[in-house]
Design a protein around this motif. Structure first.
Motif, short mmCIF file in Angstrom:
data_model
loop_
_atom_site.label_atom_id
_atom_site.label_comp_id
_atom_site.label_asym_id
_atom_site.label_seq_id
_atom_site.Cartn_x
_atom_site.Cartn_y
_atom_site.Cartn_z
N LEU A 96 1.37 -1.83 17.30
CA LEU A 96 1.00 -1.70 15.89
C LEU A 96 2.10 -0.93 15.17
O LEU A 96 2.70 -0.01 15.73
N LEU A 97 2.34 -1.30 13.93
CA LEU A 97 3.31 -0.57 13.11
C LEU A 97 2.62 -0.07 11.86
O LEU A 97 1.79 -0.77 11.26
N THR A 98 2.97 1.15 11.46
CA THR A 98 2.43 1.70 10.21
C THR A 98 3.54 2.39 9.43
O THR A 98 4.57 2.78 9.99
N HIS A 99 3.34 2.50 8.13
CA HIS A 99 4.33 3.08 7.22
C HIS A 99 3.66 4.20 6.44
O HIS A 99 2.51 4.08 6.05
N CYS A 100 4.40 5.26 6.20
CA CYS A 100 3.88 6.44 5.49
C CYS A 100 2.80 7.12 6.34
O CYS A 100 2.82 7.03 7.57
N ASN A 101 1.88 7.81 5.68
CA ASN A 101 0.78 8.44 6.40
C ASN A 101 -0.53 8.09 5.75
O ASN A 101 -0.86 8.56 4.66
N ALA A 102 -1.27 7.20 6.40
CA ALA A 102 -2.63 6.89 6.00
C ALA A 102 -3.53 7.31 7.16
O ALA A 102 -4.43 6.59 7.58
N PHE A 144 4.25 2.10 16.37
CA PHE A 144 5.55 2.42 15.78
C PHE A 144 5.29 3.01 14.39
O PHE A 144 4.59 2.40 13.57
N ALA A 145 5.85 4.18 14.15
CA ALA A 145 5.68 4.85 12.85
C ALA A 145 7.01 4.89 12.14
O ALA A 145 7.99 5.47 12.63
N ASP A 146 7.08 4.23 10.96
CA ASP A 146 8.28 4.35 10.12
C ASP A 146 8.42 5.78 9.63
O ASP A 146 7.43 6.42 9.24
N GLU A 147 9.65 6.30 9.57
CA GLU A 147 9.83 7.69 9.11
C GLU A 147 9.43 7.87 7.65
O GLU A 147 8.96 8.93 7.26
N THR A 148 9.63 6.83 6.82
CA THR A 148 9.21 6.81 5.41
C THR A 148 10.04 7.74 4.52
O THR A 148 9.61 8.82 4.13
N ARG A 149 11.22 7.30 4.20
CA ARG A 149 12.06 8.01 3.24
C ARG A 149 11.46 7.90 1.84
O ARG A 149 10.78 6.91 1.55
N GLN A 189 6.93 11.12 5.32
CA GLN A 189 5.53 11.28 5.73
C GLN A 189 5.26 10.67 7.09
O GLN A 189 4.42 11.15 7.84
N GLY A 190 5.98 9.59 7.42
CA GLY A 190 5.80 8.98 8.73
C GLY A 190 6.30 9.86 9.85
O GLY A 190 5.66 10.00 10.89
N PHE A 201 -0.60 -2.13 10.09
CA PHE A 201 -1.70 -1.51 9.36
C PHE A 201 -1.11 -0.46 8.43
O PHE A 201 -0.42 0.46 8.89
N VAL A 202 -1.36 -0.60 7.13
CA VAL A 202 -0.91 0.41 6.17
C VAL A 202 -2.06 0.75 5.22
O VAL A 202 -3.01 -0.02 5.08
N GLY A 203 -1.96 1.89 4.60
CA GLY A 203 -2.95 2.29 3.60
C GLY A 203 -2.55 1.79 2.23
O GLY A 203 -1.70 0.90 2.09
N CYS A 204 -3.13 2.36 1.21
CA CYS A 204 -2.75 1.98 -0.15
C CYS A 204 -3.24 3.04 -1.13
O CYS A 204 -4.13 3.83 -0.82
N ASP A 205 -2.64 3.03 -2.30
CA ASP A 205 -3.06 3.94 -3.37
C ASP A 205 -3.79 3.20 -4.48
O ASP A 205 -4.54 3.81 -5.23
N ARG A 206 -3.54 1.90 -4.58
CA ARG A 206 -4.28 1.11 -5.56
C ARG A 206 -4.16 -0.37 -5.20
O ARG A 206 -3.09 -0.85 -4.85
N VAL A 207 -5.29 -1.08 -5.28
CA VAL A 207 -5.30 -2.52 -5.08
C VAL A 207 -5.72 -3.18 -6.40
O VAL A 207 -6.75 -2.81 -6.97
N ALA A 208 -4.91 -4.11 -6.87
CA ALA A 208 -5.23 -4.84 -8.10
C ALA A 208 -6.24 -5.95 -7.80
O ALA A 208 -6.46 -6.32 -6.64
N ALA A 209 -6.82 -6.51 -8.85
CA ALA A 209 -7.87 -7.52 -8.69
C ALA A 209 -7.38 -8.76 -7.96
O ALA A 209 -8.17 -9.46 -7.31
N ASN A 210 -6.07 -9.04 -8.04
CA ASN A 210 -5.54 -10.24 -7.37
C ASN A 210 -5.04 -9.96 -5.96
O ASN A 210 -4.46 -10.82 -5.31
#
Length: 364
Positions: free
Chosen positions: A162-168, A196-201, A205-206, A242-251
């Motif tokens: 699994l790969l993730t980006h940032c910190n969720a 696998f965790a991206d360092e997230t420049r 946060q990763g 798998f990544v998190g999010c801060d906002r999901v739009a209607a589409n």
């Protein structure tokens, strides 16, 4: 002799009602130092949100709920009208701390709705109702993250990469995390994921947070630079993102930490599914597309000198430092919520998720 505490033994966000304080882990100090902050003024709480001492959409929502309750607790007013006028000012002040994370506004609006719905009560009663609502928001966040993890586990199998980006992760929520919930639940059930965790420049946060908390938990985690994601995917080491999010739009367009859209674009090239782990509180059906999401610009110093003993870029060079980018919905295999997994077309499936949420509320 007591055992050394893991970072996961601390609460990311908590209320100390006796001391009228919001208690947080100062995430700007991790992983070098575990510093617990006890914030008692609205200025301190606003600053903690702005400076990312508390960060991650769900954690920001919980912090906002506790923060506005603490503001209400301090209001001196004899009438509801006077109380609410001061409450509204406090709400507007906290709302100005961060523009992109919808949970900030979601939590403040939920607390505001509770205050307005109880205008016939005494000021003391309204304050206690707000107290209970803030506690409920935190407890719900724990349930939401666990549900997201359960749904996410249905999409992968034991031994997957699994790969993730940032910190969720847990540090971005009350517990479990969103993108990491399946990892923690899988760890409990012997799935032996390789993460696998991206360092997230540029804020790392990763590296500082995700790699830290997963390593502390005993999960097999490998830290990679952001520009290494294509290599690990091409090698066949990643089965899902798998990544998190801060906002999901209607589409279904999704705003998440800068670099997420790069990961999603690369993943599409190598046929790796990208899943957005999104509490319904981050889904904004009033925002039509990702183009309508306001992207926060951060200080240039975060790129040029924040992590260096000496400045690493020429003095005076221009810097573009957006905090988030938007991942287009056609790059997303599914949006995992606490009420199920939405798939394209998201304009329909996200509405169905909210219908399930309303049905669950009605059943309670």
């Amino acid at each position: 002799m007591s055992e050394k505490k893991s970072i996961l033994d601390y609460e990311t966000v908590a209320l100390d009602d006796a001391k009228s304080a919001l208690v947080i882990i100062d995430q700007t100090q991790l992983p070098y130092k575990t510093e617990i902050l006890s914030l008692t003024t609205q200025k301190e709480i606003w600053t903690a949100i702005y400076l990312l001492q508390v960060r991650g959409a769900p954690a920001i929502g919980v912090a906002a709920a506790i923060g506005i309750y603490l503001a209400a607790k301090e209001i001196k007013a004899d009438t509801y009208e006077d109380f609410y006028a001061q409450f509204k000012k406090a709400k507007e002040y906290l709302a100005s701390a961060r523009p992109t994370a919808v949970n900030l506004f979601w939590a403040l609006n939920r607390m505001d709705d509770v205050a307005k719905a109880n205008s016939d009560k005494t000021v003391a009663e309204v304050k206690e109702i707000l107290h209970k609502e803030a506690v409920a928001i935190k407890e719900e966040d724990i349930w939401v993250c666990k549900q997201i993890g359960e749904y996410a586990l249905t999409l992968v199998k034991p031994g997957d990469g699994l790969l993730t980006h940032c910190n969720a992760g847990q540090l971005a929520t009350a517990k479990y995390g969103t993108a990491t919930a399946a990892m923690y639940l899988g760890q409990e059930r012997g799935y032996n994921f390789k993460v696998f965790a991206d360092e997230t420049r540029p804020l790392l946060q990763g590296a500082r947070l995700t790699a830290y908390e997963l390593h502390e938990s005993g999960i097999d985690v490998t830290l990679i630079c952001d520009n290494m994601s294509a290599t690990v995917m091409k090698n066949g080491w990643v089965n899902a993102v798998f990544v998190g999010c801060d906002r999901v739009a209607a589409n279904g367009d999704t705003a998440n930490k800068i670099g997420t859209s790069v990961v999603a674009t690369v993943a599409k090239r190598y046929n790796v599914p990208v899943y957005i782990c999104a509490p319904t509180s981050t889904i904004d059906l009033n925002t039509k597309t990702g183009a309508d999401i306001h992207i926060e610009l951060r200080p240039a110093e975060e790129v040029t000198e924040m992590w260096y003993s000496n400045r690493m870029a020429p003095a005076g060079v221009k810097v573009f430092n957006p905090c988030f980018d938007v991942t287009d919905n056609d790059l997303i295999a599914g949006i995992i919520t606490e009420y199920g997994i939405a798939r394209a077309p998201y304009s329909e499936s996200l509405k169905e998720i909210f219908a399930k949420k309303e049905a669950a509320k009605a059943a309670r």
